[in-house]
Design an enzyme around this catalytic site. Structure first.
Site, short mmCIF file in Angstrom:
data_model
loop_
_atom_site.label_atom_id
_atom_site.label_comp_id
_atom_site.label_asym_id
_atom_site.label_seq_id
_atom_site.Cartn_x
_atom_site.Cartn_y
_atom_site.Cartn_z
N THR A 263 -16.01 -0.17 -12.56
CA THR A 263 -16.88 0.99 -12.30
C THR A 263 -16.09 2.24 -11.96
OG1 THR A 263 -17.01 0.54 -9.94
CG2 THR A 263 -18.64 -0.57 -11.34
N ARG B 142 -9.87 1.07 -6.01
CA ARG B 142 -10.79 1.51 -7.05
C ARG B 142 -11.23 0.31 -7.87
NH1 ARG B 142 -9.11 5.63 -11.86
NH2 ARG B 142 -7.88 3.85 -12.51
N ASP C 143 0.37 2.49 -13.06
CA ASP C 143 -0.27 2.13 -11.79
C ASP C 143 0.74 2.36 -10.66
OD1 ASP C 143 -1.08 0.56 -9.47
OD2 ASP C 143 -2.67 -0.20 -10.76
N ASP D 214 1.34 -0.61 -8.08
CA ASP D 214 2.09 -1.72 -8.66
C ASP D 214 3.56 -1.35 -8.87
OD1 ASP D 214 -0.03 -3.43 -8.66
OD2 ASP D 214 -0.52 -3.17 -10.78
C1 PRP Z 1 -4.97 4.25 -7.12
C2 PRP Z 1 -4.40 5.50 -6.51
C3 PRP Z 1 -5.63 6.18 -5.95
C4 PRP Z 1 -6.68 5.83 -6.96
C5 PRP Z 1 -6.89 7.01 -7.86
O1 PRP Z 1 -5.19 3.30 -6.16
O2 PRP Z 1 -3.39 5.25 -5.57
O3 PRP Z 1 -5.98 5.71 -4.66
O4 PRP Z 1 -6.19 4.72 -7.71
O5 PRP Z 1 -7.95 6.82 -8.71
P1 PRP Z 1 -9.28 7.70 -8.64
O6 PRP Z 1 -8.87 9.13 -8.46
O7 PRP Z 1 -9.94 7.45 -9.96
O8 PRP Z 1 -10.11 7.20 -7.50
P2 PRP Z 1 -5.73 1.82 -6.50
O9 PRP Z 1 -7.22 1.80 -6.42
O10 PRP Z 1 -5.11 1.34 -7.76
O11 PRP Z 1 -5.23 0.97 -5.26
P3 PRP Z 1 -3.73 0.52 -4.86
O12 PRP Z 1 -2.98 1.76 -4.41
O13 PRP Z 1 -3.96 -0.42 -3.73
O14 PRP Z 1 -3.08 -0.12 -6.05
N1 URA Z 2 -4.31 4.95 -10.28
C1 URA Z 2 -3.03 4.84 -10.68
O1 URA Z 2 -2.22 4.22 -9.99
N2 URA Z 2 -2.67 5.40 -11.84
C2 URA Z 2 -3.53 6.09 -12.61
O2 URA Z 2 -3.12 6.61 -13.68
C3 URA Z 2 -4.86 6.20 -12.17
C4 URA Z 2 -5.23 5.62 -11.02
#
Ligand code: PRP
Ligand code: URA
Length: 212
Positions: A111, A107, A203, A206
């Site tokens: 944006t 994400r 997160d 992370d």
């Molecule tokens: C996080 C999570 C989802 C997304 C949710 O991933 O695991 O995929 O954000 O957000 P949304 O509903 O607003 O789209 P992230 O983009 O942080 O990637 P990562 O798992 O690689 O850290």
């Molecule tokens: N992605 C995450 O990992 N945590 C949140 O709260 C939203 C998006």
């Protein structure tokens, strides 16, 4: 199902809630965090698979022949990288016969739009139920895009498992994918200005991989 979210199943089981509370605790480090995510996902599988097709079979048991049930479906579990991987381990513990497809999405922090960077799926995705796995359903942008990718690849029987959902994300899935049921351990209050779920757990990627 909460009446305002007919597409949502929330797990109110105390064991799941107990483990989720540890996940929400900022002092829970990545090793216990990973183990808890795995355990919760395994517990959720029982309900998520309830509607999977099963057939009656003959069994040659040690004392006498009997009848039993066997799930008769080509199941595919599809984690959204990265964070979906943590839950997938727990699902496969309980359902080792499932196949695993992978979708990579991140994400954009400004944006909040999802960007796809990987798609590795079985060619016959439509042959059985497909379970999309991502612990966080925030705006719903990533999950909606992932479900769209699965549909384009042939999936017809779709559902999603997450750990924490925001009302905004649940509504987005209902609008974009009205046939998809979302299973979650918690429906949280709202999103903050950066698209994070409140109270949430931070997160997920992370915290799972120790990259904070
Ligand atoms: C996080 C999570 C989802 C997304 C949710 O991933 O695991 O995929 O954000 O957000 P949304 O509903 O607003 O789209 P992230 O983009 O942080 O990637 P990562 O798992 O690689 O850290
Ligand atoms: N992605 C995450 O990992 N945590 C949140 O709260 C939203 C998006």
């Amino acid at each position: 199902m909460p009446p305002e979210h007919p597409n949502l199943v929330v797990f109110d089981h105390p064991l799941i809630q107990h483990k989720l509370s540890w996940l929400r605790d900022r002092h829970t480090g990545y090793r216990p965090f990973r183990a808890l995510v795995t355990q919760i996902a395994g517990l959720m599988v029982y309900e998520v698979t309830r509607s999977f097709p099963a057939v009656e079979i003959d069994i040659d048991s040690p004392l006498e022949p009997t009848r039993g049930l066997r799930i008769n479906a080509k199941i595919t579990v599809v984690p959204v990288l990265r964070a979906g991987l943590g839950m997938t381990a727990g699902i496969l513990d309980v359902m080792p016969e499932a196949r695993v497809g992978h979708l990579g999405l991140y994400r954009d922090e400004e944006t909040l739009e999802p960007h796809a960077y990987l798609e590795r799926l079985p060619s016959d995705l439509g042959a059985g139920p497909v379970v999309l796995v991502d612990p966080m359903l925030a705006t719903g942008g990533s999950a909606s895009a992932a479900l769209g990718m699965l549909r384009k690849a042939g999936a017809t029987d779709l559902r999603m498992i997450c750990l924490v959902a925001a009302p905004e994300g649940v509504e987005r899935i209902r609008r974009d994918h009205p046939d998809v049921t979302v299973y979650t351990a918690a429906l949280d209050r709202q999103l903050d200005g950066r698209g994070y779920i409140l109270p949430g757990l931070g997160d997920a990627g992370d915290r799972l991989f120790g990259t904070e």
